[in-house]
Design an enzyme around this catalytic site. Structure first.
Site, PDB file in Angstrom:
ATOM      1  N   LYS A 105       0.794  -1.228   0.000  1.00 44.77           N
ATOM      2  CA  LYS A 105       0.000   0.000   0.000  1.00 44.77           C
ATOM      3  C   LYS A 105       0.831   1.286   0.000  1.00 44.77           C
ATOM      4  CE  LYS A 105      -4.368  -1.533   0.425  1.00 44.77           C
ATOM      5  NZ  LYS A 105      -5.529  -1.077  -0.342  1.00 44.77           N
ATOM      6  N   ASP A 131      -8.652  -0.944   6.632  1.00 48.51           N
ATOM      7  CA  ASP A 131      -8.729  -2.227   7.328  1.00 48.51           C
ATOM      8  C   ASP A 131      -7.378  -2.605   7.900  1.00 48.51           C
ATOM      9  OD1 ASP A 131     -11.473  -3.107   7.065  1.00 48.51           O
ATOM     10  OD2 ASP A 131     -11.095  -3.235   4.916  1.00 48.51           O
TER      11      ASP A 131
END
Length: 372
Positions: free
Chosen positions: A66, A96
């Site tokens: 990410k 999350d």
């Protein structure tokens, strides 16, 4: 598991990758390409010729991919000087786990504060990992989509705060587009690694991509936009309880998968496809696969035997091939015995206790078994 063939595949409405994000990442201290590992056991289990896993286990010291998107998007925020009299001072996002930690790390690089909102029930290990980056973490009474709305509300009330989300909504598209652009580095590396294996490997027949809100899949399709006969088959995988892309392609328009979303593949517990990703995926994803959690468990154990410490979400693409093989064969995904497939493993063990419970070893013990 369920498989849906997309009859709407066609020209992809996305610009060709520019190469700028990859050049940016390669200029950062600590850059290194993530490994492409062949997994013969996966090929044997699925009846294809060769299976590889692109293992996003470490990006700039973080345990997932990410940060590629977050760093590229945040570097393009203006003004870049956090000491300026006005402008961005705080970054806000919903997560999350992995995206929030990446935003927190990139915020620290830029001298900015970060507030990270997580859904109710998020693993304490993932929360503490985000806090370790210096961010404030707040738990939202709801699911991921509720956390996204809460993050947007914070930014509306604070003129010095900016939302750095990998999903989009009406009036909010620029930053999610930048985040998806940042993921092109994965596919540039993949092309180089496949080329290094030599002409004997032949063409890549399939790329299996974990879905979530669709930013990574959007980047994959932008990089491989060719369609049948002109590039790998693009296969998206989702938990069967958070199957927003599957439902949307079946309906021909965006459809929200109702919650609660409780898959162990927590990085894909997303109910809604990002609006900017939807037209790209509608045109560019060849197949959607939904899987039960038990297949992620099986995939984690198989990958561990090959020295790959994949987290629950990271194992999802491998799990999709295993599930398809058990439910009629991977021929339903257009793959035959001569096929070569690459599965994207998007994270390592981000919840260590759960990983040990499933696999029976720590992530470090698994990686120590990896063939040289």
């Amino acid at each position: 598991m369920h498989v849906l063939h997309n009859d709407g595949v066609g020209p992809v409405p996305a610009p060709a990758p520019s190469g700028e994000p990859t050049a940016f990442h390669r200029g950062l201290a600590g850059y290194a390409p993530t490994p492409l590992i062949e997994v013969p056991e996966l090929a044997a289990a699925t009846g294809i010729s060769r299976a590889f896993v692109k293992v996003e286990e470490q990006r700039f010291g973080l345990p997932a991919f990410k940060v590629l998107g977050a760093s590229w998007a945040i570097a393009r925020l203006a003004p870049p000087d956090p000491a300026a009299a006005t402008g961005t001072r705080r970054l806000v996002t919903a997560t999350d786990g992995n995206h929030g930690r990446a935003v927190a790390r990139a915020a620290a690089w830029s001298g900015l504060d970060a507030t990270i909102l997580v859904p109710a029930g998020t693993s304490p290990a993932r929360i503490e990992a985000i806090r370790s980056e210096g961010a404030v973490v707040e738990e939202v009474d709801g699911d991921y989509d509720d956390a996204v709305r809460a993050a947007a509300a914070i930014a509306r009330d604070d003129p010095d705060a900016v939302v750095v989300s990998d999903t989009s909504w009406d009036g909010y598209t620029a930053i999610p587009t930048r985040i998806a652009e940042g993921y092109e580095t994965i596919f540039v590396e993949l092309d180089e690694q496949l080329a290094a294996l030599g002409a004997a490997l032949g063409p890549l027949d399939a790329l299996v991509i974990p879905m979530g809100v669709g930013a990574l899949a959007m980047a994959a399709v932008a990089h491989y936009p060719g369609g049948p006969g002109h590039g790998p088959r693009r296969i998206a995988v989702e938990p069967d309880g958070a199957d927003c892309l599957y439902r949307s392609i079946a309906a021909g328009h965006p459809v929200t998968a109702p919650g609660p979303h409780r898959s162990i593949m927590v990085g894909m517990n997303c109910g809604t496809v990002s609006p900017i990703a939807w037209p790209v995926l509608r045109a560019g994803i060849d197949d959607c696969v939904t899987i039960e959690d038990r297949w992620a468990v099986e995939a984690m154990r198989l990958l561990a035997r090959s020295g790959i410490a994949a987290g629950e979400t990271g194992a999802a693409s491998t799990a999709a091939l295993l599930a398809a093989a058990a439910a009629g064969g991977v021929e339903q995904l257009g793959l035959g015995p001569a096929a070569t497939a690459v599965c994207l493993c998007t994270e390592t063990a981000t919840d260590p206790a759960t990983f040990v419970r499933i696999v029976g070893s720590t992530a470090d013990e698994v990686r120590a078994r990896r063939p040289a």
